[in-house]
Design a protein around this motif. Structure first.
Motif, mmCIF file in Angstrom:
data_model
loop_
_atom_site.group_PDB
_atom_site.id
_atom_site.type_symbol
_atom_site.label_atom_id
_atom_site.label_comp_id
_atom_site.label_asym_id
_atom_site.label_seq_id
_atom_site.Cartn_x
_atom_site.Cartn_y
_atom_site.Cartn_z
ATOM 1 N N ASP A 5 16.252 85.449 32.827
ATOM 2 C CA ASP A 5 16.778 84.354 33.653
ATOM 3 C C ASP A 5 17.180 84.903 35.028
ATOM 4 O OD1 ASP A 5 16.451 82.553 31.630
ATOM 5 O OD2 ASP A 5 18.570 82.432 31.070
ATOM 6 N N LEU A 6 17.054 84.055 36.052
ATOM 7 C CA LEU A 6 17.505 84.405 37.400
ATOM 8 C C LEU A 6 18.709 83.532 37.727
ATOM 9 C CD1 LEU A 6 17.091 86.000 40.029
ATOM 10 C CD2 LEU A 6 15.666 84.096 40.837
ATOM 11 N N ILE A 7 19.889 84.150 37.856
ATOM 12 C CA ILE A 7 21.110 83.417 38.154
ATOM 13 C C ILE A 7 21.154 83.115 39.649
ATOM 14 C CG2 ILE A 7 23.636 83.488 38.094
ATOM 15 C CD1 ILE A 7 23.345 85.523 35.765
ATOM 16 N N ILE A 8 21.228 81.824 39.993
ATOM 17 C CA ILE A 8 21.224 81.440 41.407
ATOM 18 C C ILE A 8 22.544 80.809 41.842
ATOM 19 C CG2 ILE A 8 18.716 81.185 41.488
ATOM 20 C CD1 ILE A 8 19.102 78.152 41.264
ATOM 21 N N ARG A 14 23.809 78.192 37.049
ATOM 22 C CA ARG A 14 22.489 77.588 37.285
ATOM 23 C C ARG A 14 21.501 78.740 37.331
ATOM 24 N NH1 ARG A 14 23.057 75.339 42.585
ATOM 25 N NH2 ARG A 14 20.797 75.069 42.510
ATOM 26 N N VAL A 15 20.496 78.654 36.474
ATOM 27 C CA VAL A 15 19.518 79.745 36.395
ATOM 28 C C VAL A 15 18.108 79.178 36.493
ATOM 29 C CG1 VAL A 15 21.084 81.065 34.908
ATOM 30 C CG2 VAL A 15 19.262 79.695 33.862
ATOM 31 N N PHE A 17 11.767 76.380 35.186
ATOM 32 C CA PHE A 17 12.755 75.318 35.049
ATOM 33 C C PHE A 17 14.092 75.797 35.614
ATOM 34 C CE2 PHE A 17 10.413 72.498 32.222
ATOM 35 C CZ PHE A 17 9.458 73.368 31.672
ATOM 36 N N GLU A 18 14.818 74.875 36.237
ATOM 37 C CA GLU A 18 16.206 75.171 36.582
ATOM 38 C C GLU A 18 17.071 74.696 35.430
ATOM 39 O OE1 GLU A 18 19.496 73.693 39.770
ATOM 40 O OE2 GLU A 18 17.609 74.430 40.610
#
Length: 501
Positions: free
Chosen positions: A450-453, A482-483, A492-493
């Motif tokens: 996952d990419l944490i934004i 929000r990832v 997908f967000e």
């Protein structure tokens, strides 16, 4: 005159009753109960001396034994279908603040366990089994005098050994004996708190030594290559307590039982020999963790036929060599017999494994081997055991020293790999590289990759920003991440929520 007649009649009745009582079965039983064993003076002196010796042994050892209670809090979980229900009510324009009372996290479940331990240093180090304290959030130690103290944990999971450190001084410490001298038939005593019954001691004998067992536990199955078997009663709650010889010395740590249908003792209990524990204790105290040395060989014991054929008296047979391992690089081959390590004779494979483990990684060891009738000496630089490289932090939740906020969440993050930058079409964020199983983040649904934004609506542009933002969170505070998540060829967000531990 009448008075004398009454006295005579009363005495007659009593006399007849006594005769009938003596002739009756109940009277005979009463007589037998009054009988005593006719010991000779020497026998009576021997028994009194034995009782006195056993009492003194128990009185000496008992103050060093503690009762350990642990508390494990399971991660908080969201209610099933919570996201769908929130969306449904949002359609009626109900504010999130009002929805919170219906969708607060379910209170954490608490699991409590207990076991035993033995004080090994007067400055507050207590020896126990790892499976007693594994994953504990709180550890409470009750001493023989009834006083209590909270402890922190140092773990060696692969040895099923742990130390609990309490802030106490001048504690009575047990004497660690020499388990290499233990023989079947010797009298032993098991101390501990079976079923929570503190200050319990049972007596038996050593039934066997050198048992190899795989024993299932609540957390994972564990392999024990060398156990002392005893018929001294060991039950649930005895784990971590000492097995003691007739000199009052600790020769083993009570660890497991074979139980019947009732789950209780059936005369088959096991203890880890104390000699296998001494090196672990030293590393845990000095370094805070236990990391084993690694040679990279599979070993087996020599049968009498092999010893005669190979013309060796003792040693460990190499049956397998891992490619590119320290052993392979040093030229050790399958079929070699290792008879010495650093000048010390090798009795069997268990002894060699323990010596290699205790030597530790990044150290040089000298092995004397027999190959084809020739004796060779090779030098090997040991590495770290693969299980210890991949193992999670060994201090557990009730750890010594403070955890960082990320460690509490069970997350490790890094920069975005190049291929994922293209997939996410994004250059900024904190990329999740590792997640501890059963951690708050894992329970909340966060995944590796996952990419944490964003965290609580604050944009996250780098791993350092994420770490700083987590450090500012308070215990119990809700965390909303929000990832970006890739599923097959789609991105997908996703919203991930949990509470800060």
């Amino acid at each position: 005159m009448k008075r004398w007649w009454l006295i005579a009649i009363t005495l007659g009745i009593v006399g007849v009753g006594a005769v009938l009582a003596l002739r009756s079965p109940l009277g005979a039983i009463a007589q037998e109960r009054l009988a005593t064993v006719a010991f000779t003076p020497q026998e009576r002196t021997t028994l009194v001396s034995l009782e006195s010796a056993l009492s003194r042994l128990v009185e000496t050892v008992q103050p060093t034994v503690v009762h350990i209670k642990v508390t494990k809090r399971l991660p908080q979980r969201r209610l099933p279908g919570e996201d769908d229900m929130r969306e449904f009510f949002r359609g009626f324009r109900i504010p999130d603040d009002e929805l919170r009372q219906f969708f607060e996290f379910v209170p954490p479940r608490v699991i409590r366990g207990e076991g035993s331990g033995v004080i090994i240093r007067s400055d507050g180090y207590i020896l126990t089994n790892d499976h007693v304290v594994s994953g504990a959030d709180e550890v409470e130690v009750t001493f023989a005098d009834g006083s209590k103290a909270n402890g922190t944990v140092l773990r060696a999971p692969n040895m099923d050994i742990a130390l609990v450190k309490v802030d106490r001084k001048n504690l009575p410490a047990a004497v660690l004996g020499d388990s290499s001298t233990v023989k079947p038939g010797q009298i032993v005593f098991a101390f501990g708190s079976p079923f929570g019954l503190e200050k319990t001691v049972t007596m038996g004998i050593v039934s066997a030594i050198g048992r190899r067992e795989v024993i299932s536990g609540a957390d994972m199955p564990r392999f024990y290559p060398d156990l002392i078997q005893t018929d001294a009663a060991i039950n649930g709650g005895n784990s971590g307590g000492p097995l003691v010889n007739t000199r009052g010395e600790v020769i083993g740590i009570n660890t497991a039982i074979v139980s019947g249908l009732t789950g209780g003792n059936v005369g088959v209990g096991f203890a880890i020999p104390v000699n296998r524990v001494k090196g672990v204790i030293r590393q845990l105290i000095e370094k805070g963790s236990y990391v084993r040395g690694y040679l990279g060989v599979g070993l087996d014991d020599l049968t009498p036929e092999m010893k005669e054929e190979l013309k060796v008296e003792r040693g460990a047979l190499v049956v397998q060599v891992e490619r590119d391992s320290p052993a392979d690089k040093a030229g050790i081959q399958a079929g070699d017999v290792i008879i010495e390590m650093d000048g010390k004779p090798i009795e069997n494979q268990v002894a060699l494994r323990d010596m290699i483990a205790e030597k530790g990684p990044n150290t040089e060891a000298r092995f004397k081997i027999v190959r084809g009738g020739r004796t060779l000496t090779v030098s090997v630089k040991l590495t770290t055991h693969p299980e210890d490289v991949k193992a999670p932090p060994v201090r557990g939740k009730a750890e010594v020293g403070a955890q960082t906020a990320l460690e509490k969440l069970g997350i490790r993050v890094g920069t975005i790999p190049e291929d994922m930058r293209r997939a996410f079409e994004r250059q900024q964020g904190a990329f999740v590289t590792e997640i501890d199983r059963d951690s708050p983040a894992a329970e909340g649904g966060l995944q590796v990759g996952d990419l944490i934004i964003a965290l609580n609506d604050k944009p996250i542009n780098s791993p350092s920003e994420f770490e700083q933002a987590v450090n500012n969170l308070k215990s119990g505070q809700r965390v909303r991440l929000r990832v970006l998540r890739q599923v097959e060829d789609k991105v997908f967000e996703t919203l991930v929520m949990f509470r800060m531990p």
